[in-house]
Design a protein around this motif. Sequence first.
Motif, PDB file in Angstrom:
ATOM      1  N   PHE A 117     -10.009   1.088 -13.550  1.00  0.00           N
ATOM      2  CA  PHE A 117      -8.761   1.769 -13.257  1.00  0.00           C
ATOM      3  C   PHE A 117      -9.059   3.137 -12.660  1.00  0.00           C
ATOM      4  N   GLN A 118      -8.208   3.529 -11.731  1.00  0.00           N
ATOM      5  CA  GLN A 118      -8.277   4.857 -11.128  1.00  0.00           C
ATOM      6  C   GLN A 118      -7.056   5.649 -11.574  1.00  0.00           C
ATOM      7  N   GLN A 119      -7.283   6.888 -12.002  1.00  0.00           N
ATOM      8  CA  GLN A 119      -6.157   7.729 -12.384  1.00  0.00           C
ATOM      9  C   GLN A 119      -6.222   9.044 -11.620  1.00  0.00           C
ATOM     10  N   LEU A 155      -7.854  -1.040 -10.164  1.00  0.00           N
ATOM     11  CA  LEU A 155      -8.722  -0.958  -8.990  1.00  0.00           C
ATOM     12  C   LEU A 155      -9.539  -2.240  -8.800  1.00  0.00           C
ATOM     13  N   ILE A 156     -10.080  -2.741  -9.909  1.00  0.00           N
ATOM     14  CA  ILE A 156     -10.895  -3.947  -9.914  1.00  0.00           C
ATOM     15  C   ILE A 156     -10.529  -4.757 -11.144  1.00  0.00           C
ATOM     16  N   TYR A 157     -10.352  -6.067 -10.994  1.00  0.00           N
ATOM     17  CA  TYR A 157     -10.128  -6.930 -12.151  1.00  0.00           C
ATOM     18  C   TYR A 157     -11.106  -8.097 -12.112  1.00  0.00           C
ATOM     19  N   ARG A 165     -10.593  -7.333  -6.135  1.00  0.00           N
ATOM     20  CA  ARG A 165      -9.714  -6.223  -5.744  1.00  0.00           C
ATOM     21  C   ARG A 165      -8.284  -6.696  -5.604  1.00  0.00           C
ATOM     22  N   PRO A 166      -7.350  -6.004  -6.270  1.00  0.00           N
ATOM     23  CA  PRO A 166      -5.928  -6.333  -6.036  1.00  0.00           C
ATOM     24  C   PRO A 166      -5.563  -6.026  -4.589  1.00  0.00           C
ATOM     25  N   ARG A 183     -13.732  -0.429   0.202  1.00  0.00           N
ATOM     26  CA  ARG A 183     -14.860   0.455  -0.133  1.00  0.00           C
ATOM     27  C   ARG A 183     -15.082   0.495  -1.652  1.00  0.00           C
ATOM     28  N   PHE A 184     -14.122  -0.037  -2.411  1.00  0.00           N
ATOM     29  CA  PHE A 184     -14.278  -0.140  -3.856  1.00  0.00           C
ATOM     30  C   PHE A 184     -14.787  -1.545  -4.194  1.00  0.00           C
TER      31      PHE A 184
END
Lengths: 110, 121
Positions: free
Chosen positions: A37-39, A48-50, A55-56, A62-63
């Motif tokens: 998660f990004q906050q 962000l990643i699951y 990637r959703p 780039r993530f």
Amino acid sequence: QSVLTQPPSASGTPGQRVTISCSGGSSNIGSNTVNWFQQLPGTAPKLLIYSNDQRPSGVPDRFSGSKSGNTASLTISGLQAEDEADYYCAAWGDSLSGYVFGTGTKVTVL
Amino acid sequence: EVQLVESGGGLVQPGGSLRLSCAASGFTFSSYSINWVRQAPGKGLEWVSYISSSSSTIYYADSVKGRFTISRDNAKNSLFLQMNSLRAEDTAVYYCAKDPFGVGATSFDYWGQGTLVTVSS
């Protein structure tokens, strides 16, 4: 008390690659999928990643995420100014510990 | 558009109670598990509680077990968190978060904006 350990901080210049580690155990990362998660400051967290490396829709490529054994990693390839935020890993633990978050990593773009 | 809107936060004295609500829209609420996650001021994220789509499976963090109760009303697309015996360490922003996968693969693809709970005398 978080059971997933992350470095407290990471930094890089625009365009650099930054990798954040997330260390857990066999009952959490070793047995279940990892999310990141990004906050951004003052906002709710964003997925962000699951499922370790997915990637959703809408998340820049780039993530990327990976997992090996009891450790997971988030890599930001081509760091951008808007990536300055707090990042958390997370995974389901077990019926006793429930869902567990990492300690969080603050990413600074120099 | 998926929306989760929390409400019910506020200032409460130690030992007091508060009931948080989360109103959902834009998806089939009755098909998904939902969680509560909190964040103390300046601190990291802490998972609080999980409830499955039919309310048949519920989990709590050790820190709130016996004091907090999660529930949902699928007919009203609403999630609740009844918080009793509140302590100063429960002070936090409380988020509800939709879980697309359920236990074991739990993730949070949508979050509300959060509601602030302050426990202080």
